[in-house]
Motif scaffolding. Sequence first.
Motif, PDB file in Angstrom:
ATOM      1  N   ILE A  49      23.883   4.700  31.350  1.00 46.51           N
ATOM      2  CA  ILE A  49      24.377   3.645  30.473  1.00 46.51           C
ATOM      3  C   ILE A  49      25.711   4.054  29.866  1.00 46.51           C
ATOM      4  O   ILE A  49      26.677   3.282  29.851  1.00 46.51           O
ATOM      5  CB  ILE A  49      23.352   3.336  29.367  1.00 46.51           C
ATOM      6  CG1 ILE A  49      22.102   2.681  29.975  1.00 46.51           C
ATOM      7  CG2 ILE A  49      23.966   2.410  28.304  1.00 46.51           C
ATOM      8  CD1 ILE A  49      20.991   2.419  28.966  1.00 46.51           C
ATOM      9  N   GLY A  52      28.454   3.932  32.383  1.00 48.31           N
ATOM     10  CA  GLY A  52      28.665   2.636  33.030  1.00 48.31           C
ATOM     11  C   GLY A  52      30.063   2.084  32.848  1.00 48.31           C
ATOM     12  O   GLY A  52      30.642   1.505  33.770  1.00 48.31           O
ATOM     13  N   GLY A 178      23.922   0.219  32.820  1.00 52.44           N
ATOM     14  CA  GLY A 178      25.276   0.736  32.679  1.00 52.44           C
ATOM     15  C   GLY A 178      26.299  -0.181  33.328  1.00 52.44           C
ATOM     16  O   GLY A 178      27.388  -0.400  32.785  1.00 52.44           O
TER      17      GLY A 178
END
Length: 283
Positions: A49, A52, A178
């Motif tokens: 995440i 991302g 992400g």
Amino acid sequence: MEARSNKLQAKDLINVGIFTAIYFVIFFAGMMLGYIPIFIPLLGLVCPILCGIPFMLYLTKVKKFGMVSLTGIILGLLNLVMGSGVLVLIFGIIFGVLGDVILRAGKYQSWKCTLLGNGVFSLWIMGYVSRMFLTRDTFFASLVSSYGQEYVDALMSYTPGWMYPVLFVVTFIGGILGALLGKAVLKKHFEKAGDAIYAAYDGDVVIATFSSSAGNYIMINHGGGLYTRYLHASKLLVSAGTHVTKGQKIALMGTTGDSDGVHLHFDVRYNGSYVSPWNYLSK
């Protein structure tokens, strides 16, 4: 027709180096949560995440096969050098290449392939986590001297064997989240994408396709040896063989192919040679 090579060029390798370095720094920062045992099972969710945003920005530069594969290999090598074991290199190679294959299947422009590709690519992180399951006794024994028996006992209790396949799923979901976060944050970066592209004159579409350098592009034959081309579109609205009229919407602006940002590359050919568009735009 575009004749540029699909081989990686110096510019591509520079982008690989820059964005891989950014990705690694953010990944390393996320891994600091591992000093708290209860967060170890969540690293596969948290790190993809956090990474991302830079990875989605990186994918706007990725136009050729091999760039994402190299990123996976380099990340694996960096972690290997830092003492994370050979499994992380193996996973970096496998999921770097698999992510690249998925992205190429979408010609590096399909959102669905980008979403899936990021999820699969993120599984390289499981090379780091896999040591806790595939070489369990050796791995935990090596931690005692550095972190203490209390830390090791807590970590073992949070990572029973049945967690291994679960963590693959968690890491894949982290990659999906992400990608969604990256797209949302970088929305303004693509705010011009989707503006209309119009045909300069009446004519017949002779090419409407994708190439790694021109991206989505159109060539129109206007007769008398005059052709116009429209490159790097996000979407083509006509196909080869279509007759178009002056001012007709034929595509949407984008940044596909060898492009550093949203724009339209427009050029004019007369009797096979490039000529200045200014000689024709006022007509």
